[in-house]
Design an enzyme around this catalytic site. Structure first.
Site, PDB file in Angstrom:
ATOM      1  N   GLU A   1       1.554 -30.067  47.326  1.00 50.33           N
ATOM      2  CA  GLU A   1       1.649 -29.191  46.158  1.00 50.33           C
ATOM      3  C   GLU A   1       2.671 -29.700  45.149  1.00 50.33           C
ATOM      4  OE1 GLU A   1       2.460 -25.144  47.317  1.00 50.33           O
ATOM      5  OE2 GLU A   1       0.452 -24.852  48.154  1.00 50.33           O
TER       6      GLU A   1
ATOM      7  N   GLU B   1      -5.409 -25.333  51.828  1.00 47.69           N
ATOM      8  CA  GLU B   1      -4.457 -24.293  52.231  1.00 47.69           C
ATOM      9  C   GLU B   1      -4.774 -22.988  51.506  1.00 47.69           C
ATOM     10  OE1 GLU B   1      -0.181 -25.606  52.276  1.00 47.69           O
ATOM     11  OE2 GLU B   1       0.142 -23.568  51.518  1.00 47.69           O
TER      12      GLU B   1
HETATM   13  C1  IDC Z   1       6.046 -21.758  53.788  1.00 47.22           C
HETATM   14  C2  IDC Z   1       6.134 -21.236  55.204  1.00 47.22           C
HETATM   15  C3  IDC Z   1       7.498 -20.693  55.461  1.00 47.22           C
HETATM   16  C4  IDC Z   1       8.536 -21.738  55.115  1.00 47.22           C
HETATM   17  C5  IDC Z   1       8.332 -22.292  53.730  1.00 47.22           C
HETATM   18  C6  IDC Z   1       9.252 -23.456  53.454  1.00 47.22           C
HETATM   19  O1  IDC Z   1       5.139 -20.286  55.402  1.00 47.22           O
HETATM   20  O2  IDC Z   1       7.623 -20.262  56.795  1.00 47.22           O
HETATM   21  O3  IDC Z   1       9.810 -21.157  55.233  1.00 47.22           O
HETATM   22  O4  IDC Z   1       7.012 -22.737  53.562  1.00 47.22           O
HETATM   23  O5  IDC Z   1       9.439 -23.668  52.119  1.00 47.22           O
HETATM   24  C7  IDC Z   1       2.718 -23.068  50.158  1.00 47.22           C
HETATM   25  C8  IDC Z   1       3.237 -24.258  50.860  1.00 47.22           C
HETATM   26  C9  IDC Z   1       3.651 -23.924  52.272  1.00 47.22           C
HETATM   27  C10 IDC Z   1       4.345 -22.576  52.321  1.00 47.22           C
HETATM   28  C11 IDC Z   1       3.318 -21.511  51.943  1.00 47.22           C
HETATM   29  C12 IDC Z   1       3.854 -20.084  51.989  1.00 47.22           C
HETATM   30  O6  IDC Z   1       2.333 -25.333  50.851  1.00 47.22           O
HETATM   31  O7  IDC Z   1       4.504 -24.934  52.721  1.00 47.22           O
HETATM   32  O8  IDC Z   1       4.779 -22.359  53.632  1.00 47.22           O
HETATM   33  N1  IDC Z   1       2.814 -21.804  50.608  1.00 47.22           N
HETATM   34  O9  IDC Z   1       4.890 -19.933  51.098  1.00 47.22           O
HETATM   35  N2  IDC Z   1       2.150 -23.040  48.958  1.00 47.22           N
HETATM   36  C13 IDC Z   1       1.885 -21.780  48.628  1.00 47.22           C
HETATM   37  C14 IDC Z   1       2.298 -20.967  49.671  1.00 47.22           C
END
Ligand code: IDC
Length: 446
Positions: A182, A269
Site C-alpha cells: 500500500e 486485502e
Molecule cells: C494492521 C493490523 C494491525 C497492525 C497494523 C500495523 O491489522 O494489527 O497493528 O496493521 O500498522 C491495511 C494494511 C494492514 C493493516 C490493515 C488494518 O495493509 O497492514 O493491518 N490495513 O489497518 N490497509 C488498510 C487497512
C-alpha cells in the site's frame, strides 16, 4: 443357517470396506485449486487458467504480518488445510512487513541482526509456499510496505528480495508476487511505476510469465488513476484494497472506472471492519463489495488470519488453536466471511463463449458475389460464415473473418444460398464458439 449368516457378514464387510475406500479416495483425490487450474495468466481484465483458458477467481485469506507473533504461528499446512477444506479458501497471502514490527528492511528494536531477521522471514515464506504447494493452493508473496510509505524507499532491497524469491520459485505454478502492498503518504502513481519498472524485470528474468500484482496510490485505492496509464508488461494485475465500514460506493466507482478502462484488478486485502482493522463491522457494505467482485470474477483476500483482538481478525480473540478451528473459534468477521466463501464457491463461472450472432444481412454483388454483413458481437475475435446451396447445409463451405463484413466470391448464378454465422473467441490458443444466428436465404441473380 450358520453358513448363510457368515456369507451375509462377509458381504456386509466387503460393502463397508468399499464405502470406506470410496470416501477415502474422494477426500484424497478431489481436485485442488492448482490441480484444476494450473499456472495462471492475465487476459484482458481477468485472471485465467493456462490449463483451461477459463477465468479463475481466488477466494483467499491474508496472514497478519508474518513478522508478528499474531501472524506467523498460522503459517502451516494444518492451518491452510483447514482453510481449504472447511472454509473454501483457495489461496493464501503471506504478508511480510518491510518496516513495522521487526520488518524485513527495518528491524526496529529487535535484538537480532537485520540479516537474521531476514533469514527468519524468508524461512517463514518458504514454509508457507511449501504448505500451499502441497495443498494445491495459490500463494502470494507480499512485500508489505506501509509505514515506509513509498516503495522507492527500499527499492534496492526489494530488487534483491524478489530476485531471490523468483529464482527459488520460478518452477512453481502457484506463486504470485505482490511488489508493494500500500503506497501512501502522497506517493504518486508515477513513483510507483518507476519502482515497478525496476522490480518487474528482476522477477521476469527468472520467471518470465509469473503473475505480478502492483499496488496503487493512497493505500491501494486509486485503481482509477492506474487505469489511465498502466504499465507495459503482460500478466500484471493492480490491487484495490477496501475495508467495508470505511470504503463504500465512491471506492466501488473507482473499481468500475478501472475495469471500464480495461485494468485487471485483484483485491489482495479487504476487511469487513473500518480501515484501522478495528471498530465497527459493516457486512451490508461488504456484501455489496463481494457481489460486485463476483460479478467481475475478481479475486479477493480477507485480512487477516489472526487471533489479535481487533475486528478484522478472522479468529476469535485469544483463541489458542493454530488450525482446525470450528466456527465457534472464529471471530464474528471470520464467521461472516467464511459463510460467504462457502455460499459463493463454485458459483459464477462465465465462459469465454461469445454470444449468439443477432443479425446478418446478405447482398448480392455483381460478379456472383455475396456480401455478408454481421452485427458486431462484443468480445468476439472473429466470425465463422457457413454457406451452402442446401437448407440442410450439406456440403457447406466455411470462411473465417475477423471483420464484420465479408464478400464471398465464385458463387453459382441463379442459385439459392443459405447462410449462417457464429462468433468465435480465441483465448490462450483455444477457440470458443458462440451459437449460430438464424439462417438467411438469398438468390444470386447477377
Ligand atoms: C494492521 C493490523 C494491525 C497492525 C497494523 C500495523 O491489522 O494489527 O497493528 O496493521 O500498522 C491495511 C494494511 C494492514 C493493516 C490493515 C488494518 O495493509 O497492514 O493491518 N490495513 O489497518 N490497509 C488498510 C487497512
Amino acid at each position: 443357517m450358520k453358513k448363510r449368516s457368515r456369507v451375509i457378514r462377509y458381504i456386509v464387510r466387503i460393502f463397508v470396506l468399499c464405502a470406506v475406500m470410496c470416501s477415502f479416495s474422494i477426500t484424497t483425490y478431489a481436485a485442488t485449486p492448482v490441480a484444476s487450474n494450473g499456472a495462471l495468466a492475465v487476459q484482458g481484465t481477468k485472471l485465467v487458467s493456462k490449463k483451461t483458458g477459463q477465468p479463475v477467481q481466488l477466494r483467499g485469506v491474508s496472514t497478519h504480518g508474518i513478522n508478528w507473533d499474531v501472524g506467523y504461528p498460522y503459517i502451516s499446512k494444518a492451518a491452510f488445510k483447514t482453510l481449504r477444506d472447511d472454509y473454501k479458501v483457495s489461496a493464501i497471502r503471506l504478508a511480510m512487513y518491510t518496516t513495522e514490527y521487526y520488518g524485513y528492511c527495518d528491524k526496529g528494536s529487535a535484538w537480532e541482526s537485520q540479516s537474521t531477521v531476514q533469514s527468519t522471514l524468508k524461512q517463514r515464506i518458504d514454509t508457507g509456499v511449501q504448505a500451499a504447494t502441497d495443498l494445491g493452493m495459490y500463494v502470494i508473496i507480499d512485500w508489505h510496505i506501509l509505514n515506509d510509505q513509498t516503495p522507492k524507499k527500499y527499492q534496492s532491497e526489494a530488487k534483491k528480495f524478489f530476485k531471490e524469491m523468483s529464482a527459488k520459485y520460478a518452477g512453481y505454478d502457484n506463486v504470485i508476487y505482490e511488489i508493494c502492498n500500500e503506497p501512501n503518504g502522497g506517493t504518486s502513481w508515477s513513483d510507483i511505476k518507476s519502482y515497478a519498472n525496476a522490480v518487474i524485470p528482476v522477477i521476469r528474468a527468472n520467471d518470465s510469465d509469473a503473475v505480478i500484482i502492483v499496488g496503487t496510490p493512497t493505500w491501494s485505492q486509486d485503481v482509477d488513476i492506474a487505469s489511465k496509464s498502466p504499465l507495459k508488461y503482460d500478466n500484471l494485475m493492480y490491487t484495490l484494497h477496501f475495508y467495508s465500514a470505511t470504503h463504500k460506493d465512491s471506492y466501488r466507482e473507482k473499481l468500475k472506472t478501472a475495469l471500464n478502462n480495461g485494468l485487471p484488478v485483484m483485491v489482495t486485502e479487504y476487511g469487513v471492519s473500518e480501515a484501522s482493522g478495528n471498530g465497527a463491522m459493516d457486512t451490508a457494505e461488504a456484501k455489496k463489495w463481494l457481489d460486485l467482485l463476483d460479478q467481475h470474477q475478481i479475486s479477493y483476500f480477507a485480512w487477516s488470519l489472526s487471533n489479535k483482538a481487533e475486528t478484522a481478525s478472522l479468529l476469535k480473540a485469544g483463541t489458542s488453536k493454530k488450525s482446525g478451528w470450528s466456527t465457534s473459534q472464529l471471530s464474528p468477521a471470520g464467521r461472516w466471511i467464511f459463510s460467504q466463501y462457502k455460499k459463493r464457491a463454485g458459483v459464477s463461472t462465465v465462459s469465454y463463449k461469445p454470444s449468439k450472432v443477432k443479425k446478418i444481412t446478405l447482398k448480392n454483388i455483381k460478379g456472383k458475389k455475396l456480401k455478408v454483413t454481421i452485427k458486431k458481437v462484443s468480445n468476439a475475435t472473429g466470425y465463422e460464415i457457413k454457406y451452402s446451396t442446401k437448407k440442410s447445409f450439406k456440403n457447406a463451405k466455411i470462411v473465417k473473418t475477423t471483420k464484420t463484413s465479408h464478400v464471398i466470391k465464385k458463387l453459382k448464378k441463379k442459385q439459392y444460398y443459405y447462410v449462417k454465422v457464429r462468433a468465435y473467441r480465441t483465448v490462450n490458443g483455444k477457440t470458443y464458439y458462440g451459437s449460430y444466428g438464424t439462417t438467411k436465404k438469398i438468390r444470386v441473380k447477377k
